[in-house]
Motif scaffolding. Structure first.
Motif, PDB file in Angstrom:
ATOM      1  N   ILE A 151      85.228 -41.929  20.192  1.00  0.00           N
ATOM      2  CA  ILE A 151      85.550 -40.570  20.624  1.00  0.00           C
ATOM      3  C   ILE A 151      86.933 -40.565  21.255  1.00  0.00           C
ATOM      4  CG2 ILE A 151      84.829 -38.623  22.057  1.00  0.00           C
ATOM      5  CD1 ILE A 151      82.010 -39.828  22.053  1.00  0.00           C
ATOM      6  N   PRO A 152      87.824 -39.667  20.831  1.00  0.00           N
ATOM      7  CA  PRO A 152      89.176 -39.619  21.419  1.00  0.00           C
ATOM      8  C   PRO A 152      89.128 -39.261  22.905  1.00  0.00           C
ATOM      9  CG  PRO A 152      89.038 -38.327  19.392  1.00  0.00           C
ATOM     10  CD  PRO A 152      87.636 -38.675  19.781  1.00  0.00           C
ATOM     11  N   GLU A 153      90.192 -39.617  23.597  1.00  0.00           N
ATOM     12  CA  GLU A 153      90.315 -39.245  25.006  1.00  0.00           C
ATOM     13  C   GLU A 153      90.497 -37.737  25.127  1.00  0.00           C
ATOM     14  OE1 GLU A 153      90.191 -41.012  27.768  1.00  0.00           O
ATOM     15  OE2 GLU A 153      89.947 -42.996  26.857  1.00  0.00           O
ATOM     16  N   GLU A 154      90.000 -37.177  26.230  1.00  0.00           N
ATOM     17  CA  GLU A 154      90.246 -35.766  26.519  1.00  0.00           C
ATOM     18  C   GLU A 154      91.758 -35.555  26.646  1.00  0.00           C
ATOM     19  OE1 GLU A 154      88.280 -33.251  26.647  1.00  0.00           O
ATOM     20  OE2 GLU A 154      86.299 -34.194  26.605  1.00  0.00           O
ATOM     21  N   GLY A 155      92.240 -34.429  26.108  1.00  0.00           N
ATOM     22  CA  GLY A 155      93.670 -34.148  26.158  1.00  0.00           C
ATOM     23  C   GLY A 155      94.383 -34.521  24.882  1.00  0.00           C
ATOM     24  N   TYR A 191      79.892 -36.088  16.713  1.00  0.00           N
ATOM     25  CA  TYR A 191      79.396 -37.383  17.174  1.00  0.00           C
ATOM     26  C   TYR A 191      77.925 -37.337  17.575  1.00  0.00           C
ATOM     27  CZ  TYR A 191      84.388 -38.353  17.412  1.00  0.00           C
ATOM     28  OH  TYR A 191      85.720 -38.507  17.099  1.00  0.00           O
ATOM     29  N   PHE A 192      77.474 -36.201  18.116  1.00  0.00           N
ATOM     30  CA  PHE A 192      76.131 -36.131  18.676  1.00  0.00           C
ATOM     31  C   PHE A 192      75.294 -34.989  18.115  1.00  0.00           C
ATOM     32  CE2 PHE A 192      78.877 -37.724  22.212  1.00  0.00           C
ATOM     33  CZ  PHE A 192      78.415 -39.033  22.209  1.00  0.00           C
ATOM     34  N   GLY A 193      75.709 -34.399  17.011  1.00  0.00           N
ATOM     35  CA  GLY A 193      75.025 -33.201  16.505  1.00  0.00           C
ATOM     36  C   GLY A 193      73.764 -33.516  15.722  1.00  0.00           C
ATOM     37  N   ASP A 194      72.890 -34.343  16.287  1.00  0.00           N
ATOM     38  CA  ASP A 194      71.647 -34.676  15.601  1.00  0.00           C
ATOM     39  C   ASP A 194      70.623 -33.562  15.793  1.00  0.00           C
ATOM     40  OD1 ASP A 194      72.692 -37.192  14.932  1.00  0.00           O
ATOM     41  OD2 ASP A 194      72.075 -38.013  16.880  1.00  0.00           O
ATOM     42  N   LEU A 203      62.519 -38.273  30.530  1.00  0.00           N
ATOM     43  CA  LEU A 203      62.882 -39.179  29.443  1.00  0.00           C
ATOM     44  C   LEU A 203      63.685 -38.444  28.383  1.00  0.00           C
ATOM     45  CD1 LEU A 203      62.577 -41.961  28.078  1.00  0.00           C
ATOM     46  CD2 LEU A 203      60.449 -41.113  27.059  1.00  0.00           C
ATOM     47  N   TRP A 204      63.224 -37.268  27.982  1.00  0.00           N
ATOM     48  CA  TRP A 204      63.933 -36.493  26.970  1.00  0.00           C
ATOM     49  C   TRP A 204      65.324 -36.079  27.460  1.00  0.00           C
ATOM     50  CZ3 TRP A 204      63.783 -35.498  21.971  1.00  0.00           C
ATOM     51  CH2 TRP A 204      64.487 -34.395  21.468  1.00  0.00           C
ATOM     52  N   GLU A 205      65.408 -35.618  28.689  1.00  0.00           N
ATOM     53  CA  GLU A 205      66.693 -35.152  29.206  1.00  0.00           C
ATOM     54  C   GLU A 205      67.676 -36.299  29.395  1.00  0.00           C
ATOM     55  OE1 GLU A 205      65.945 -32.864  32.724  1.00  0.00           O
ATOM     56  OE2 GLU A 205      65.100 -31.162  31.612  1.00  0.00           O
ATOM     57  N   SER A 206      67.207 -37.427  29.922  1.00  0.00           N
ATOM     58  CA  SER A 206      68.108 -38.565  30.100  1.00  0.00           C
ATOM     59  C   SER A 206      68.579 -39.099  28.757  1.00  0.00           C
ATOM     60  CB  SER A 206      67.412 -39.679  30.892  1.00  0.00           C
ATOM     61  OG  SER A 206      67.242 -39.307  32.243  1.00  0.00           O
ATOM     62  N   TYR A 207      67.697 -39.109  27.777  1.00  0.00           N
ATOM     63  CA  TYR A 207      68.071 -39.606  26.453  1.00  0.00           C
ATOM     64  C   TYR A 207      69.167 -38.737  25.835  1.00  0.00           C
ATOM     65  CZ  TYR A 207      67.454 -41.871  21.931  1.00  0.00           C
ATOM     66  OH  TYR A 207      67.655 -42.590  20.771  1.00  0.00           O
ATOM     67  N   ASN A 208      69.156 -37.450  26.156  1.00  0.00           N
ATOM     68  CA  ASN A 208      70.167 -36.536  25.623  1.00  0.00           C
ATOM     69  C   ASN A 208      71.401 -36.443  26.512  1.00  0.00           C
ATOM     70  OD1 ASN A 208      69.181 -34.888  23.091  1.00  0.00           O
ATOM     71  ND2 ASN A 208      67.382 -35.153  24.390  1.00  0.00           N
ATOM     72  N   ASP A 209      71.220 -36.597  27.806  1.00  0.00           N
ATOM     73  CA  ASP A 209      72.329 -36.356  28.741  1.00  0.00           C
ATOM     74  C   ASP A 209      73.123 -37.615  29.090  1.00  0.00           C
ATOM     75  OD1 ASP A 209      71.543 -33.734  28.799  1.00  0.00           O
ATOM     76  OD2 ASP A 209      70.486 -33.878  30.707  1.00  0.00           O
ATOM     77  N   CYS A 210      72.634 -38.776  28.735  1.00  0.00           N
ATOM     78  CA  CYS A 210      73.327 -40.027  29.095  1.00  0.00           C
ATOM     79  C   CYS A 210      73.814 -40.704  27.820  1.00  0.00           C
ATOM     80  CB  CYS A 210      72.394 -40.947  29.881  1.00  0.00           C
ATOM     81  SG  CYS A 210      71.812 -40.222  31.432  1.00  0.00           S
ATOM     82  N   GLN A 211      75.003 -40.321  27.378  1.00  0.00           N
ATOM     83  CA  GLN A 211      75.523 -40.778  26.095  1.00  0.00           C
ATOM     84  C   GLN A 211      76.612 -41.838  26.221  1.00  0.00           C
ATOM     85  OE1 GLN A 211      74.258 -39.917  23.104  1.00  0.00           O
ATOM     86  NE2 GLN A 211      72.698 -38.724  24.186  1.00  0.00           N
ATOM     87  N   PHE A 212      77.549 -41.640  27.126  1.00  0.00           N
ATOM     88  CA  PHE A 212      78.656 -42.590  27.230  1.00  0.00           C
ATOM     89  C   PHE A 212      79.358 -42.420  28.573  1.00  0.00           C
ATOM     90  CE2 PHE A 212      80.586 -38.720  25.638  1.00  0.00           C
ATOM     91  CZ  PHE A 212      81.839 -38.675  26.239  1.00  0.00           C
ATOM     92  N   VAL A 213      80.192 -43.408  28.907  1.00  0.00           N
ATOM     93  CA  VAL A 213      81.041 -43.328  30.090  1.00  0.00           C
ATOM     94  C   VAL A 213      82.491 -43.499  29.643  1.00  0.00           C
ATOM     95  CG1 VAL A 213      79.266 -44.195  31.650  1.00  0.00           C
ATOM     96  CG2 VAL A 213      80.858 -45.806  30.575  1.00  0.00           C
ATOM     97  N   GLU A 214      83.398 -43.225  30.561  1.00  0.00           N
ATOM     98  CA  GLU A 214      84.818 -43.297  30.220  1.00  0.00           C
ATOM     99  C   GLU A 214      85.310 -44.739  30.127  1.00  0.00           C
ATOM    100  OE1 GLU A 214      86.567 -40.956  29.195  1.00  0.00           O
ATOM    101  OE2 GLU A 214      85.449 -39.174  29.827  1.00  0.00           O
ATOM    102  N   LYS A 234      78.003 -33.065  25.093  1.00  0.00           N
ATOM    103  CA  LYS A 234      79.162 -32.174  25.093  1.00  0.00           C
ATOM    104  C   LYS A 234      80.339 -32.780  25.863  1.00  0.00           C
ATOM    105  CE  LYS A 234      76.381 -27.962  24.660  1.00  0.00           C
ATOM    106  NZ  LYS A 234      76.049 -26.648  25.279  1.00  0.00           N
ATOM    107  N   GLY A 235      80.180 -34.028  26.247  1.00  0.00           N
ATOM    108  CA  GLY A 235      81.242 -34.712  26.974  1.00  0.00           C
ATOM    109  C   GLY A 235      81.322 -34.346  28.434  1.00  0.00           C
ATOM    110  N   GLN A 236      80.245 -33.766  28.996  1.00  0.00           N
ATOM    111  CA  GLN A 236      80.266 -33.275  30.367  1.00  0.00           C
ATOM    112  C   GLN A 236      79.461 -34.185  31.289  1.00  0.00           C
ATOM    113  OE1 GLN A 236      78.709 -29.314  29.922  1.00  0.00           O
ATOM    114  NE2 GLN A 236      80.609 -28.511  29.058  1.00  0.00           N
ATOM    115  N   ALA A 237      79.938 -34.341  32.519  1.00  0.00           N
ATOM    116  CA  ALA A 237      79.251 -35.093  33.562  1.00  0.00           C
ATOM    117  C   ALA A 237      78.770 -34.132  34.630  1.00  0.00           C
ATOM    118  CB  ALA A 237      80.180 -36.138  34.160  1.00  0.00           C
TER     119      ALA A 237
END
Length: 423
Positions: free
Chosen positions: A176-180, A189-192, A377-388, A400-403
């Motif tokens: 995933i590209p950097e923001e900016g 990337y995540f549109g499953d 479990l469902w929310e964490s599986y969807n909301d915890c995708q990656f870190v910077e 959506k790339g949001q923290a």
């Protein structure tokens, strides 16, 4: 003479400018230890054995009751009174009930083995290793091998460089590209679909632990390919640990032979019904518990030099897991996990009282959730995708790339000014 008013300069802002800021806790480990009364660290072998005996007794009672299910509901009397369809519904309802409770009981036995691995079951290392080896082997866990890597996980939890398991993927790991760098289409990337996401979640729940043991799935990504818990020469182990790894392997080999003989004697279907499915429930509960302990948008991860042991220990969350059933059958392993990360040798039966002291001392750095665990479990599986890729204090981002939190300013680059030493 009039003076022209200079145009207002627009200051660029980000949606994350309004997120709450997080500053890592500053206490030393010995300060936290001093806040916990000494008697809560005392290990009572008899008390541990009593809990193990109760678990084994409950497992035997459930097993005995399950032996009656098929004969009872396939009998002529049951069919006459309930009808053929009614008898089948009642039969499979009883099997579901058996699998639910026997799965919880087996998980409790596995937790006893986990206590042994930490030396929390008894002050005697011989007692711990004997009981731990037997209970874990019976549930397809290579006791000594997993004990070694699990100890390293506790020593390095929430460290991006050194933790053993549940190490977050980074933005660059996912390409995933950097923001900016232009507009990012996160759906690419995540549109499953929800169905596919559910399939992947179920796959995680049933296969993640065997996959971790065999292939290092979700483990430290800096390890060589083919890293696993069964190779005595693996990077996971030292040369001095080779023999105990072989002992663990011998235990699993004995289980293979035992199950094979059981299938020949009673049939594979019976082995699956009485033992296989409850064991699969153990895998599910164990992965669900540990995943939810270590995966939440509110929990930080650290890069050097900001990581230390106590910060990593606090980066876990206690959960109200299945209410009274979780407390009783699972020996509080889910309800009081934070204190366990601070002091792994503390017996589980002191977890509730010790947590009250810990929470009073570390305050907002203690994490607790009473959210229903399947929803969590469902929310964490969807909301915890990656870190910077940059920063020394990191929080998960969602699809959506949001923290939901951001580190205080000085922790947002890898060149943090404060070097924290382990307390």
């Amino acid at each position: 003479m009039s003076t022209a008013t200079p145009p207002t300069r627009e200051v660029s802002s980000s949606p994350e400018d309004n997120l709450p800021e997080f500053t890592p806790m500053q206490w030393k480990l010995q300060d936290i230890r001093a806040a916990i009364p000494d008697h809560l660290f005392v290990r009572d072998t008899r008390r541990g054995l009593a809990w193990l005996a109760l678990d084994l007794f409950m497992a035997a009672c459930c097993w005995k009751a399950a032996l009656l299910i098929d004969p009872m509901f396939t009998s002529r009397l049951a069919v006459q009174r309930l009808s053929l369809a009614g008898a089948e519904i009642a039969r499979w309802s009883c099997w579901l009930l058996y699998w639910w409770f026997q799965g919880l009981i087996f998980t409790g036995i596995w937790v006893i083995g986990h206590e042994c691995g930490h030396g929390a079951f008894s002050a005697s290392q011989w007692i711990c290793n004997t009981i731990g080896f037997i209970t874990h082997t019976l549930l397809w866990t290579p006791y000594f091998s997993w004990k070694i890597s699990h100890h390293r996980h506790h020593c390095n939890h929430a460290s991006m460089e050194r933790d053993e398991v549940y190490v977050p993927k980074t933005r660059s790991d996912l390409g995933i590209p950097e923001e900016g760098e232009g507009k990012i289409d996160y759906d690419e990337y995540f549109g499953d679909t929800p169905i596919y996401t559910l399939f992947m979640l179920v796959r995680q729940q049933l296969l993640a632990f065997p996959a971790y043991l065999l292939f290092n799935v979700s483990g430290q990504k800096n390890y060589p390919k083919w890293t696993n818990h069964f190779d005595p020469g693996s990077i996971l182990f030292t040369k001095e640990q080779r023999n105990v790894v072989l002992i663990s392997n011998a235990g699993i080999a004995a289980m293979i032979l035992l199950v094979r003989e059981a299938c020949r004697t009673w049939g594979a279907a019976a082995v699956v019904k009485y033992y296989g499915i409850p064991w699969l429930c153990v895998t599910h509960w164990f992965i669900m518990i540990t995943y939810l302990h270590h995966t939440d948008p509110m929990l930080p991860h650290y890069r050097q030099p900001e990581w230390n042991f106590q910060r990593g220990a606090a980066a876990t969350v206690d959960r109200d897991f299945l209410g009274w059933m979780g407390r009783f059958f699972l020996h509080d392993v889910a309800h009081y996990h934070v204190i366990h990360h601070f002091f792994p040798k503390m017996p589980f039966y002191h977890g509730a009282e010790a947590t009250r002291y810990l929470r009073a001392f570390i305050g907002e750095h203690y994490h607790y959730s009473d959210k229903p665990v399947f929803k969590a479990l469902w929310e964490s599986y969807n909301d915890c995708q990656f870190v910077e890729d940059s920063g020394t204090v990191l929080f998960y981002r969602d699809k959506k790339g949001q923290a939901v939190l951001r580190p205080a300013e000085k922790y947002r680059t890898n060149q943090s000014s404060s070097a924290c030493k382990q307390g």
